[in-house]
Design a protein around this motif. Structure first.
Motif: not given
Lengths: 206, 206, 206
Positions: A47, A51, A55, A61, A63
């Motif tokens: 992840l 992620t 960002v 995200p 995730s």
């Protein structure tokens, strides 16, 4: 299902999540971590890059937004636990580790480039996002276990992702149909990475 | 003031900021840093987890938006400076350090879960946010001083936060009134963490 | 071109990008990295602080949005490659490294403060953003090569940025015209940093 209907991002994302969860879990086992550490490092490797990518382009995200990414990562960790018990010798140099890591690198470089296009970043931005998405998860995992990230130890870890990002840009500029730029990017990253491992490619010292 | 009027986030946040500023400053003293390092590590430990949480859910971090968080963190660092001079023996294993760290872990797991609900993330996302918010500040501090983060050295550092995040979800699903899920989460994280320290719990090796 | 028309952010940004790309590339050469590592560390040092700053205030990083930042960083890396071959002795203590690093620190502290004003953060937030933007790139670079970040090894690395951020706030509060607060901030950071290096300033131990 017609091939043209397949979302290139979704395919690359699932492949990358599975491959990196396996690679991260194997790396944790190699470092002597216990079962919790193996799970954490598998999930972080899977992840982490995506992620960071999300960002950077200023969106929630994937995730966190849905249960899908975490579920796929946990399946990957499960597969790795089975694999760990059947591996012999050093995990670090084992083809199962190196290949799953190269697959993750390839698939995530493609997702980074695709998200970059969506977010409207510059050409450099697309290559940067492809590279960070590809190397991000593994680098965070390395830092967590106190290793110098592979991206700095091995010349041809980030280099294949840069090459793939550039190929993605060229294919797009030439008007390649949906799915082709990302497939080309992933194929090239994988090929360059595996060749570099096989022939121990090095860049010159300064 | 009626209890029902208290904002659960505000309470948990102040408690967590104070506790982690103390824990971070004590950790810096243990690592032999000077007064500036003690201040930086206290502030980073206090603000790191919440700032990461806010960046992940795509909002301006509370640590930047207003003066409150930094002020509370600096008060915590001040308290730690008093404490440092009255501690005897190794700070690392001192109850003052371990307890303030466990309080920070508990309160921040609760703030992570609460922010996750506000941001509309998935159930997995809530557990991830609770965990990252809880372990984030201490992990950044550990990396800054060149240690493998406690989250990977100690099985029951992230595990309590995961347990607390799940308890938060269950309490919410059962319709518990405002404040109860976060209080339950914090209480459970603290209890599991302190029991794990007392009885030296370990997860099995792979 | 009239001086009043110059955008203070643009000037400080270009100066900081060039100076930090050179400092990061020299640091990589000092650490024995090959040409790819030198390029990566130069780019990361140049873009790291500003990207972190932009992520914190919730906007698409300038390093991704346009080609300018990356281009300037690559020019800086190119200059560093020429410089590396003409340096004698330890790069770590060489004036070329220390001065370019101090220039980057100064210029980026000013960009951090300017972005903080635009984003409407609190006074503490402006000092935090000035400091993180100034020390961010070098700290990420240090962590990547497995060193304790200079921000924790050297008392007067973050301290000058804090001083500069406070000076920026004071100048703004006193109604100084556009460009003056950021110029004062940068000048003060540079002066404090160079004096601290020259006279080996240390903060007291706890």
């Amino acid at each position: 299902m017609v091939v043209a209907d397949v979302d290139p991002f979704a395919v690359m994302n699932v492949v990358g999540l599975l491959a990196f969860a396996i690679a991260g879990a194997l790396k944790a086992a190699d470092a002597g971590l216990d079962i919790f550490g193996v799970g954490v490092l598998g999930v972080v490797t899977a992840l982490g890059g995506g992620t960071t990518r999300d960002v950077l382009v200023d969106r929630l995200p994937a995730s966190l937004a849905a249960v899908g990414e975490m579920s796929v990562a946990l399946v990957g960790v499960g597969l790795a636990l089975v694999l760990i018990h059947s591996l012999h010798g050093q995990v670090r140099d084992h083809p199962a580790f190196l290949t799953s890591d190269a697959i993750g690198l390839s698939a995530f470089a493609a997702t980074g480039a695709l998200v970059g296009v969506q977010a409207g970043v510059s050409p450099f931005g697309i290559v940067i996002l492809a590279t960070i998405t590809a190397v991000g998860g593994g680098s965070i995992a390395d830092i967590l276990i106190g290793r110098v990230p592979v991206v700095l130890r091995d010349d041809f870890y980030a280099t294949p992702a840069v090459v793939g990002g550039v190929a993605f840009l060229v294919a797009r500029a030439l008007g390649a149909p949906t799915g082709v730029p990302s497939a080309l990017c992933a194929a090239l990253v994988f090929t360059v990475r595996m060749l570099a491992l096989r022939y121990e490619w090095r860049l010159p010292q300064v």
